[in-house]
Write an enzyme that holds these catalytic residues in place. Structure first.
Site, PDB file in Angstrom:
ATOM      1  N   TYR A 204       1.973  10.411   8.654  1.00 57.91           N
ATOM      2  CA  TYR A 204       2.144  10.527  10.145  1.00 57.91           C
ATOM      3  C   TYR A 204       3.022  11.437  10.461  1.00 57.91           C
ATOM      4  O   TYR A 204       4.148  11.561   9.935  1.00 57.91           O
ATOM      5  CB  TYR A 204       3.109   9.036  10.367  1.00 57.91           C
ATOM      6  CG  TYR A 204       2.306   7.923  10.534  1.00 57.91           C
ATOM      7  CD1 TYR A 204       1.872   7.068   9.266  1.00 57.91           C
ATOM      8  CD2 TYR A 204       1.857   7.371  11.697  1.00 57.91           C
ATOM      9  CE1 TYR A 204       0.874   5.850   9.678  1.00 57.91           C
ATOM     10  CE2 TYR A 204       1.053   6.226  11.820  1.00 57.91           C
ATOM     11  CZ  TYR A 204       0.685   5.847  10.802  1.00 57.91           C
ATOM     12  OH  TYR A 204      -0.349   4.237  10.901  1.00 57.91           O
ATOM     13  N   PRO A 296      -2.650   2.006  18.596  1.00 60.13           N
ATOM     14  CA  PRO A 296      -2.924   2.263  17.284  1.00 60.13           C
ATOM     15  C   PRO A 296      -2.113   2.705  16.294  1.00 60.13           C
ATOM     16  O   PRO A 296      -2.231   2.646  15.011  1.00 60.13           O
ATOM     17  CB  PRO A 296      -4.576   2.962  17.089  1.00 60.13           C
ATOM     18  CG  PRO A 296      -4.315   3.914  18.566  1.00 60.13           C
ATOM     19  CD  PRO A 296      -3.489   3.181  19.475  1.00 60.13           C
ATOM     20  N   TYR A 388       5.178  -2.533   8.377  1.00 57.85           N
ATOM     21  CA  TYR A 388       3.847  -1.768   8.227  1.00 57.85           C
ATOM     22  C   TYR A 388       2.739  -2.373   7.300  1.00 57.85           C
ATOM     23  O   TYR A 388       1.638  -2.452   7.547  1.00 57.85           O
ATOM     24  CB  TYR A 388       4.032  -0.334   7.839  1.00 57.85           C
ATOM     25  CG  TYR A 388       2.908   0.620   7.702  1.00 57.85           C
ATOM     26  CD1 TYR A 388       2.350   1.142   9.000  1.00 57.85           C
ATOM     27  CD2 TYR A 388       2.173   1.247   6.764  1.00 57.85           C
ATOM     28  CE1 TYR A 388       1.595   1.916   9.501  1.00 57.85           C
ATOM     29  CE2 TYR A 388       1.047   1.997   6.847  1.00 57.85           C
ATOM     30  CZ  TYR A 388       0.659   2.390   8.027  1.00 57.85           C
ATOM     31  OH  TYR A 388      -0.395   3.151   8.211  1.00 57.85           O
TER      32      TYR A 388
END
Ligand SMILES: Cc1cc2nc3c(=O)[nH]c(=O)nc-3n(C[C@H](O)[C@H](O)[C@H](O)COP(=O)(O)OP(=O)(O)OC[C@H]3O[C@@H](n4cnc5c(N)ncnc54)[C@H](O)[C@@H]3O)c2cc1C
Length: 397
Positions: A204, A296, A388
Site C-alpha cells: 500500500y 476497496p 486487516y
C-alpha cells in the site's frame, strides 16, 4: 414452486449462503440475472480474511483456495520512498490473509452448487419480491421465456448494490429504513497485468502523486491500482501511460518496483461507503453488497458479505432446527456491528492513504505523520493488522 430460502443473486453472498444452507440440510433456489461466465469473469476482490478462508473450509469449498491461493503473513506500507513491513501473523496470533481472486471463489462455489443438484437459475429477468411481511413471501421472475412464482419461507437479498431487494426493503419500511452514504472524490484505476509478482506481500503506497496499491492474483498475474479522479475515462490512459504512473508512485529508493508486462484488463472504479439499516424487513433479509458497500482500500467487501452469510445461515439453521427466531431477530443488529467497524477501517485507510482535492501541504504532512506513527508503534501496527486480517467473528461454524 416452493423452497425454504429463495436467494436472489449468485455473487459470493448468494452462492456461499446456498452452500451453507445445503450443509445444514436446508433447501434453497438461487436466481441470478446474468449468465454464468459473466459472473465468473467479473474482476473484483482478491483478498480473503482469515475468517473467510476458515468459513470456506468449514463449508467444504476451501481445497483449491489452499492449493492455488497465496497465504500472506505480511503486508507493506510504503511512503517517503520506503517500504515498511507489517507482520500481520506475528501481531495477530497467527492470522493471515489469502490472495485468491473473487472469480475463483465464485467458480468453486458454483461447482459446489452443481454437485448438490440444488437449483441455480441464470439469466432470470423481471425479478420482484412480494408479501415479505407474511410467512409465505414470494419471488416472481421470468426464466426461459415464461413467468414463474417461487413461494418461500424466507427471501435472502444477495443481489448486490444495484439489485431490487434493497429498494423493496426501503418501500416496505418507509421512514424506518435509514441509509448512510459517503462518496469519495477519487476512484481507482485498476489493471490486471501478465507480469509475475515482484513482491511476496501487498504494498500500500502513499506518494505525493496519490495512492497506489500493488497486489497479485497468482504467481504469473499482478493486480495494480492507483488513485484517479472518480470520473476518469479509462480511454484517456494508454498502457504506456499507466505503467509510467504505476512506476512513478510505487518505485522505492532501494530499487524495488513492479514487474511490467502486457495489460490484460483495465478499468476505473468509483469509491463509496454505504450502509442500509436495518438489514431486514419482515422475511426479506439482505446480505453483502445489497446492504452495504465499502471503498476497496481495506479489502473488506467480499469478507463482509461472507460474515453476513455466516450470521444469516446460522439464524436460518436455528429456525429450522429449533423453531426459534431469536437469531433471525438479532441478525441485522449483529451484522451491522461488524459492518460499521469495517466501514470505519475502510474509511480510515482511504483517508490516510489518498490525496483529496482541497487538501493542503499540512494535510500531506499529517498523513505522513500518521503512517510514520503506525510503522513505529507496535500498538498502532497491531490495530491495523487485526483489522486487516479481519476482526474475530464470535460464531462457531
Ligand atoms: C474493482 C473492485 C475491487 C474490489 N476489491 C475487493 C477486495 O480486494 N476485497 C474485498 O473483500 N472486496 C472487494 N471488492 C468488493 C467485492 O467485490 C464485493 O463486496 C462482493 O462482490 C460482494 O458480493 P455480493 O455477493 O454481495 O454482491 P455481488 O458480487 O455484486 O453479487 C450480486 C449478484 O446479484 C446479481 N443480481 C443483481 N440484481 C439481480 C436481480 N434483480 N435478480 C437476480 N440477480 C441479480 C448480480 O448479477 C450479481 O451476480 C471489490 C469490488 C470492486 C468493484
Amino acid at each position: 414452486m416452493h423452497t425454504q430460502v429463495g436467494i436472489i443473486g449468485a455473487g459470493p453472498a448468494g452462492l456461499l449462503l446456498g452452500q451453507m444452507l445445503h450443509v445444514k440440510g436446508i433447501d434453497s433456489v438461487i436466481l441470478e440475472s446474468r449468465n454464468q461466465d459473466y459472473v465468473i469473469d467479473r474482476v473484483r476482490a482478491g483478498v480473503l480474511e482469515q475468517s473467510t478462508a476458515d468459513f470456506m473450509d468449514a463449508m467444504g469449498v476451501g481445497d483449491r483456495l489452499h492449493r492455488e491461493g497465496m497465504r500472506h503473513e505480511d503486508v507493506y506500507v510504503s511512503f517517503g520512498g520506503r517500504r515498511h513491513l507489517i507482520p500481520l501473523a506475528e501481531l495477530t496470533g497467527g492470522k493471515a490473509i489469502y490472495v485468491y481472486g473473487q472469480n475463483e471463489v465464485v467458480k468453486d462455489l458454483m461447482n459446489a452448487r452443481l454437485a448438490t443438484g440444488r437449483p441455480l437459475h441464470y439469466e432470470v429477468s423481471d425479478v420482484s419480491v412480494h408479501d415479505i411481511n407474511t410467512d409465505q413471501p414470494r419471488i416472481r421472475y421470468r426464466h426461459n421465456g415464461s413467468d414463474q412464482e417461487l413461494i418461500c419461507d424466507f427471501i435472502a437479498g444477495c443481489d448486490g448494490f444495484h439489485g431490487i431487494c434493497r429498494p423493496a426493503l426501503a418501500s416496505a419500511l418507509g421512514d424506518a429504513a435509514k441509509f448512510y452514504d459517503r462518496t469519495y472524490p477519487c476512484g481507482w484505476l485498476g489493471i490486471l497485468a501478465d507480469a509475475p509478482p515482484s513482491s511476496d506481500a501487498l504494498v500500500y503506497t502513499y506518494h505525493e502523486r496519490g495512492f497506489a496499491l500493488y497486489s497479485m492474483r497468482s504467481q504469473k498475474i499482478t493486480r495494480l491500482y492507483f488513485q484517479v479522479p472518480p470520473d476518469e475515462d479509462i480511454r484517456d490512459w494508454s498502457d504506456e501511460a499507466i505503467w509510467e504512473e504505476m512506476l512513478a508512485r510505487m518505485t522505492t529508493v532501494d530499487g524495488w518496483k513492479p514487474n511490467v508486462g502486457p495489460i490484460l484488463n483495465k478499468n476505473v472504479t468509483a469509491m463509496r461507503s454505504f450502509v442500509a439499516e436495518p438489514m431486514n424487513a419482515g422475511r426479506l433479509f439482505l446480505a453483502g453488497d445489497a446492504a452495504h458497500i465499502v471503498p476497496p482500500t481495506g479489502a473488506k467487501g467480499l469478507n463482509l458479505a461472507a460474515a453476513d452469510v455466516l450470521l444469516l445461515g446460522r439464524a436460518f439453521a436455528q429456525f429450522y432446527r429449533e423453531s426459534k427466531t431469536d437469531l433471525l431477530a438479532r441478525y441485522s443488529c449483529e451484522a451491522l456491528k461488524r459492518v460499521w467497524k469495517a466501514q470505519r477501517f475502510s474509511w480510515w485507510m482511504t483517508q490516510t492513504l489518498h490525496k483529496f482535492p482541497g487538501e493542503n501541504p499540512f494535510d500531506y504532512q499529517r498523513q505522513l505523520a500518521d503512517l510514520d506513527y503506525i510503522v513505529g508503534s507496535k500498538a498502532a501496527m497491531t490495530s491495523l493488522a487485526e483489522n486487516y486480517v479481519g476482526l474475530p467473528i464470535d460464531v462457531a461454524f
